[in-house]
Scaffold this motif. Structure first.
Motif, PDB file in Angstrom:
ATOM      1  N   THR A  73       0.833  -1.232  -0.039  1.00 29.80           N
ATOM      2  CA  THR A  73       0.030  -0.029   0.052  1.00 29.80           C
ATOM      3  C   THR A  73       0.869   1.153  -0.037  1.00 29.80           C
ATOM      4  O   THR A  73       0.519   2.202  -0.707  1.00 29.80           O
ATOM      5  N   ILE A  74       1.860   1.041   0.822  1.00 31.00           N
ATOM      6  CA  ILE A  74       2.687   2.463   0.849  1.00 31.00           C
ATOM      7  C   ILE A  74       3.289   2.701  -0.584  1.00 31.00           C
ATOM      8  O   ILE A  74       3.364   3.672  -0.958  1.00 31.00           O
ATOM      9  N   ALA A  75       3.935   1.717  -1.273  1.00 33.42           N
ATOM     10  CA  ALA A  75       4.533   1.713  -2.421  1.00 33.42           C
ATOM     11  C   ALA A  75       3.771   2.402  -3.527  1.00 33.42           C
ATOM     12  O   ALA A  75       3.997   3.256  -3.948  1.00 33.42           O
ATOM     13  N   LYS A  76       2.610   1.709  -3.399  1.00 32.24           N
ATOM     14  CA  LYS A  76       1.330   2.349  -4.370  1.00 32.24           C
ATOM     15  C   LYS A  76       1.025   4.064  -4.101  1.00 32.24           C
ATOM     16  O   LYS A  76       0.874   4.601  -5.102  1.00 32.24           O
ATOM     17  N   GLU A  77       0.913   3.984  -2.958  1.00 32.38           N
ATOM     18  CA  GLU A  77       0.563   5.666  -2.493  1.00 32.38           C
ATOM     19  C   GLU A  77       1.950   6.499  -2.757  1.00 32.38           C
ATOM     20  O   GLU A  77       1.629   7.753  -3.021  1.00 32.38           O
ATOM     21  N   LEU A  78       2.973   6.163  -2.705  1.00 30.68           N
ATOM     22  CA  LEU A  78       4.296   7.110  -2.538  1.00 30.68           C
ATOM     23  C   LEU A  78       4.389   7.213  -4.112  1.00 30.68           C
ATOM     24  O   LEU A  78       5.057   8.340  -4.495  1.00 30.68           O
ATOM     25  N   LYS A  79       4.257   6.102  -4.964  1.00 29.16           N
ATOM     26  CA  LYS A  79       4.244   6.553  -6.405  1.00 29.16           C
ATOM     27  C   LYS A  79       3.829   7.629  -7.043  1.00 29.16           C
ATOM     28  O   LYS A  79       4.010   7.910  -8.094  1.00 29.16           O
ATOM     29  N   LEU A 100      20.524   9.168 -10.320  1.00 29.33           N
ATOM     30  CA  LEU A 100      19.121   8.985  -9.813  1.00 29.33           C
ATOM     31  C   LEU A 100      18.655  10.413  -9.398  1.00 29.33           C
ATOM     32  O   LEU A 100      18.974  11.231  -8.582  1.00 29.33           O
ATOM     33  N   VAL A 101      17.390  10.620 -10.369  1.00 31.72           N
ATOM     34  CA  VAL A 101      16.745  11.889  -9.761  1.00 31.72           C
ATOM     35  C   VAL A 101      15.174  11.432  -9.625  1.00 31.72           C
ATOM     36  O   VAL A 101      14.482  11.089 -10.565  1.00 31.72           O
ATOM     37  N   PRO A 102      14.998  11.337  -8.212  1.00 32.38           N
ATOM     38  CA  PRO A 102      13.442  10.866  -8.007  1.00 32.38           C
ATOM     39  C   PRO A 102      12.372  11.504  -8.799  1.00 32.38           C
ATOM     40  O   PRO A 102      12.274  12.729  -8.710  1.00 32.38           O
ATOM     41  N   GLN A 103      11.467  10.834  -9.153  1.00 32.75           N
ATOM     42  CA  GLN A 103      10.400  11.465 -10.020  1.00 32.75           C
ATOM     43  C   GLN A 103       9.426  11.355  -9.060  1.00 32.75           C
ATOM     44  O   GLN A 103       7.912  11.730  -9.447  1.00 32.75           O
ATOM     45  N   ASN A 104       9.279  10.674  -7.805  1.00 33.75           N
ATOM     46  CA  ASN A 104       8.235  10.647  -7.060  1.00 33.75           C
ATOM     47  C   ASN A 104       8.713  10.263  -5.495  1.00 33.75           C
ATOM     48  O   ASN A 104       9.956   9.985  -5.465  1.00 33.75           O
ATOM     49  N   ALA A 105       7.715  10.309  -4.765  1.00 29.83           N
ATOM     50  CA  ALA A 105       8.173   9.937  -3.083  1.00 29.83           C
ATOM     51  C   ALA A 105       8.708   8.525  -3.034  1.00 29.83           C
ATOM     52  O   ALA A 105       9.614   8.146  -2.185  1.00 29.83           O
ATOM     53  N   PHE A 106       8.229   7.541  -3.651  1.00 27.50           N
ATOM     54  CA  PHE A 106       8.819   6.212  -3.772  1.00 27.50           C
ATOM     55  C   PHE A 106      10.341   6.149  -4.147  1.00 27.50           C
ATOM     56  O   PHE A 106      11.062   5.245  -3.498  1.00 27.50           O
ATOM     57  N   GLU A 107      10.599   7.132  -4.977  1.00 29.29           N
ATOM     58  CA  GLU A 107      12.000   6.867  -5.408  1.00 29.29           C
ATOM     59  C   GLU A 107      13.029   8.092  -4.595  1.00 29.29           C
ATOM     60  O   GLU A 107      14.292   7.933  -4.767  1.00 29.29           O
ATOM     61  N   SER A 108      12.344   8.567  -3.796  1.00 30.26           N
ATOM     62  CA  SER A 108      13.111   9.573  -2.894  1.00 30.26           C
ATOM     63  C   SER A 108      13.705   8.896  -1.536  1.00 30.26           C
ATOM     64  O   SER A 108      14.201   9.494  -0.902  1.00 30.26           O
ATOM     65  N   PHE A 109      13.545   7.336  -1.312  1.00 28.79           N
ATOM     66  CA  PHE A 109      14.104   6.684  -0.168  1.00 28.79           C
ATOM     67  C   PHE A 109      14.867   5.645  -0.984  1.00 28.79           C
ATOM     68  O   PHE A 109      14.202   4.852  -1.591  1.00 28.79           O
ATOM     69  N   ILE A 110      16.001   5.700  -0.441  1.00 23.27           N
ATOM     70  CA  ILE A 110      16.960   4.538  -1.080  1.00 23.27           C
ATOM     71  C   ILE A 110      17.875   3.845  -0.077  1.00 23.27           C
ATOM     72  O   ILE A 110      17.893   4.331   1.132  1.00 23.27           O
ATOM     73  N   ASP A 111      18.180   2.799  -0.351  1.00 24.62           N
ATOM     74  CA  ASP A 111      19.192   2.006   0.691  1.00 24.62           C
ATOM     75  C   ASP A 111      20.626   2.358   0.286  1.00 24.62           C
ATOM     76  O   ASP A 111      20.843   3.046  -0.539  1.00 24.62           O
ATOM     77  N   VAL A 112      21.614   1.729   0.942  1.00 27.94           N
ATOM     78  CA  VAL A 112      22.848   2.210   0.689  1.00 27.94           C
ATOM     79  C   VAL A 112      23.469   1.892  -0.554  1.00 27.94           C
ATOM     80  O   VAL A 112      24.219   2.537  -1.118  1.00 27.94           O
TER      81      VAL A 112
END
Length: 138
Positions: A73-79, A100-112
């Motif tokens: 649900t979080i993935a769907k909504e952050l996208k 990487l240039v995030p296009q939405n909130a989903f892409e704004s959180f990354i791992d190491v």
């Protein structure tokens, strides 16, 4: 200090996600709380993710099923939400190094490794469910 989430079988590590610092994980959970949960109702939609302490502990195998569903649900909504700024210098550096240039909130959180954090957590939760194993916080 970094947060590592992993699945073990006996003494063997089978899968893991190096999240970043505890503060990075906190920033992710704060964003989810602020943007996706009703005001004043912390953990009302995503209690498994939000209400679990990030200190040493674990999500049990049963909790991993709920976590998997919450993350979907979080993935769907952050996208469909606007991108947000990275919270750490290391995130900015990793994003720059991989273009990487995030296009939405989903892409704004990354791992190491620069992979999308929610996607990596979804994979880890699914792996834990398949193995009927907990996710350990280390």
């Amino acid at each position: 200090m970094g947060l590592y989430l992993c699945v073990f079988e006996d003494d063997e590590e089978l899968e893991g996600v190096e999240v970043g610092s505890y503060a990075d994980f906190g920033a992710f959970r704060d964003h989810v709380t602020r943007e996706l949960e009703p005001a004043g109702k912390v953990g009302s939609r995503f209690p498994t993710l939000i209400m679990h302490s990030d200190c040493d502990g674990e999500w049990s195998a049963a909790e991993c099923e709920r976590l998997r569903d919450e993350l979907a649900t979080i993935a769907k909504e952050l996208k469909v939400r606007p991108a947000v700024a990275f919270t750490s210098d290391w995130q900015r550096a990793v994003a720059k190094s991989i273009g990487l240039v995030p296009q939405n909130a989903f892409e704004s959180f990354i791992d190491v490794d620069g992979e999308f954090l929610v996607e990596r957590l979804q994979g880890l939760a699914e792996f834990a469910v398949q193995r009927q194993a907990p996710i350990l916080f280390q």
